[in-house]
Design a protein around this motif. Structure first.
Motif, PDB file in Angstrom:
ATOM      1  N   ILE A  71       3.984  -0.695  -4.281  1.00 24.96           N
ATOM      2  CA  ILE A  71       4.433   0.701  -4.381  1.00 24.96           C
ATOM      3  C   ILE A  71       5.625   0.937  -3.465  1.00 24.96           C
ATOM      4  O   ILE A  71       6.608   1.575  -3.840  1.00 24.96           O
ATOM      5  CB  ILE A  71       3.274   1.658  -4.028  1.00 24.96           C
ATOM      6  CG1 ILE A  71       2.123   1.480  -5.012  1.00 24.96           C
ATOM      7  CG2 ILE A  71       3.768   3.100  -4.016  1.00 24.96           C
ATOM      8  CD1 ILE A  71       0.873   2.256  -4.660  1.00 24.96           C
ATOM      9  N   GLU A 165       4.994   7.362  -7.896  1.00 25.31           N
ATOM     10  CA  GLU A 165       3.594   6.961  -7.738  1.00 25.31           C
ATOM     11  C   GLU A 165       2.867   6.990  -9.073  1.00 25.31           C
ATOM     12  O   GLU A 165       2.048   6.117  -9.355  1.00 25.31           O
ATOM     13  CB  GLU A 165       2.908   7.905  -6.751  1.00 25.31           C
ATOM     14  CG  GLU A 165       3.368   7.738  -5.324  1.00 25.31           C
ATOM     15  CD  GLU A 165       2.249   7.212  -4.476  1.00 25.31           C
ATOM     16  OE1 GLU A 165       1.080   7.457  -4.817  1.00 25.31           O
ATOM     17  OE2 GLU A 165       2.521   6.521  -3.483  1.00 25.31           O
ATOM     18  N   THR A 169       1.062   3.797 -10.876  1.00 25.86           N
ATOM     19  CA  THR A 169      -0.370   3.863 -11.190  1.00 25.86           C
ATOM     20  C   THR A 169      -0.570   4.224 -12.657  1.00 25.86           C
ATOM     21  O   THR A 169      -1.586   4.827 -13.023  1.00 25.86           O
ATOM     22  CB  THR A 169      -1.079   4.884 -10.281  1.00 25.86           C
ATOM     23  OG1 THR A 169      -0.440   6.167 -10.420  1.00 25.86           O
ATOM     24  CG2 THR A 169      -0.994   4.480  -8.832  1.00 25.86           C
TER      25      THR A 169
ATOM     26  N   LEU B  59      -0.889  10.460  -1.882  1.00 18.56           N
ATOM     27  CA  LEU B  59      -0.032   9.354  -2.307  1.00 18.56           C
ATOM     28  C   LEU B  59      -0.766   8.019  -2.207  1.00 18.56           C
ATOM     29  O   LEU B  59      -1.347   7.693  -1.175  1.00 18.56           O
ATOM     30  CB  LEU B  59       1.236   9.309  -1.450  1.00 18.56           C
ATOM     31  CG  LEU B  59       2.177  10.511  -1.560  1.00 18.56           C
ATOM     32  CD1 LEU B  59       3.385  10.328  -0.660  1.00 18.56           C
ATOM     33  CD2 LEU B  59       2.609  10.750  -2.995  1.00 18.56           C
ATOM     34  N   GLY B  61       0.531   4.980  -2.210  1.00 18.96           N
ATOM     35  CA  GLY B  61       1.187   4.062  -1.286  1.00 18.96           C
ATOM     36  C   GLY B  61       0.762   4.301   0.143  1.00 18.96           C
ATOM     37  O   GLY B  61       0.485   3.357   0.888  1.00 18.96           O
TER      38      GLY B  61
END
Lengths: 189, 189
Positions: A71, A165, A169, B59, B61
């Motif tokens: 990420i 993100e 995902t 988030l 990450g």
DNA sequence: TATTGTTATACTCTATAACTATA
DNA sequence: TATAGTTATAGAGTATAACAATA
């Protein structure tokens, strides 16, 4: 309880070069000659076609780190136009959402060391993204505040981060994503 | 679809010191005087009692990185007796489970850069944990093999790592742990 | 005495360019 | 020409010790 795959590779026998399986002397050695022609090296061994990493994949630390780095890689690319790396982003975001927060509080929240935060704060301040104001009732501390410029930047940056993100995902359903966040927090919080 | 909490902090109005809300001149100023006595600094602002990091916690990450670092912290401590850091451990484990694997394959599997692997391999070799044998059918490549000593070390190290991981994920049920591993792999694989 | 913020500094990790030898 | 392994090196990230100002 699922038992993770523990080192089950057969322990290599201590065979030194030609120590075991010695060649029968005086023989034409057709088999070995052909084998050595196919494999030029003298001390050769089997090659690996596909690497098995199933044990590492049973470790949470390994998987969490690999996922985080995956990420972050895209994060660095997408947030570069804002001049923000992950730490800068975390610091700026926390300041925006907590006007007046101190360096010490930032360190505690984001798990940073005070000496490493000094340069970050100075950089953000020199870019006109944050301001430092005296703390209301502690002369040692300094309250950090986002400037209008910094605030506007972070509105855009957080939008970009959230989009990125969701891309990373994309294989997860919203429910799975929510589950994943909750389970990760059970580890570090 | 759950919308993550986007920067909803009210954008700070550009109020310079005393520019807006000017004091009524000639007045006793009891309110402001008392406020300034409580807050000694001239340019003060509100303090933050508890830091809100709910946006960052939305988030993936951020959470993956925090969870990984939390596990790695204990990993470093527990694996120190073996002289293994996370990368050394991953390399040794992959070599043990894949006798004859090449440096290039290790790099691809573990997402390492070749120049950074050279020193690691040399170190493991000089410690007598691995051996380098010619590749069966590629004169450029070198096959990596764990020595009996290296193999024995890794049996212990993997045992320690697995135990440590179970401690760090103690708040998770076995089913949750399995789910977490699978979801993380959906991100980086 | 303890804490906030800071400086200086060392150590580790990560990344890039360029070279060699083999395919 | 492309690939495996290597060297040298630069840059970023992370760590500890020590200090001044304030609580």
């Amino acid at each position: 309880m699922p038992t993770p795959p523990i080192l089950k590779t057969p322990r290599p026998v201590a065979t030194e070069t030609g120590a075991s399986l010695p060649d029968a002397p005086g023989q034409p050695l057709p088999t070995k000659a052909r084998r050595e022609r196919a494999s030029p090296a003298k001390n050769a061994a089997r090659a690996v076609d596909t690497v098995d990493s199933s044990y590492l994949q049973s470790l949470m630390g390994y998987n969490a780190r690999r996922a985080a780095l995956s990420i972050i890689e895209l994060f660095l690319e997408r947030l570069a136009p804002y001049g923000l790396k992950p730490v800068d982003f975390s610091v700026m975001s926390t300041i925006c959402h907590n006007p007046g927060v101190t360096s010490r509080q930032l360190c505690a929240t984001l798990n940073l060391l005070p000496p490493n935060l000094v340069g970050l704060i100075q950089s953000l301040q020199s870019r006109g993204l944050i301001e430092r104001k005296p703390h209301p009732h502690d002369g040692r501390a300094v309250g950090l505040h986002a400037t209008p410029k910094g605030h506007d930047l972070m509105v855009q940056a957080e939008q970009t981060a959230t989009e990125l993100e969701l891309e990373k995902t994309a294989k997860l359903t919203p429910a799975q994503r929510k589950t994943l966040l909750a389970l990760l927090q059970k580890i570090y919080l």
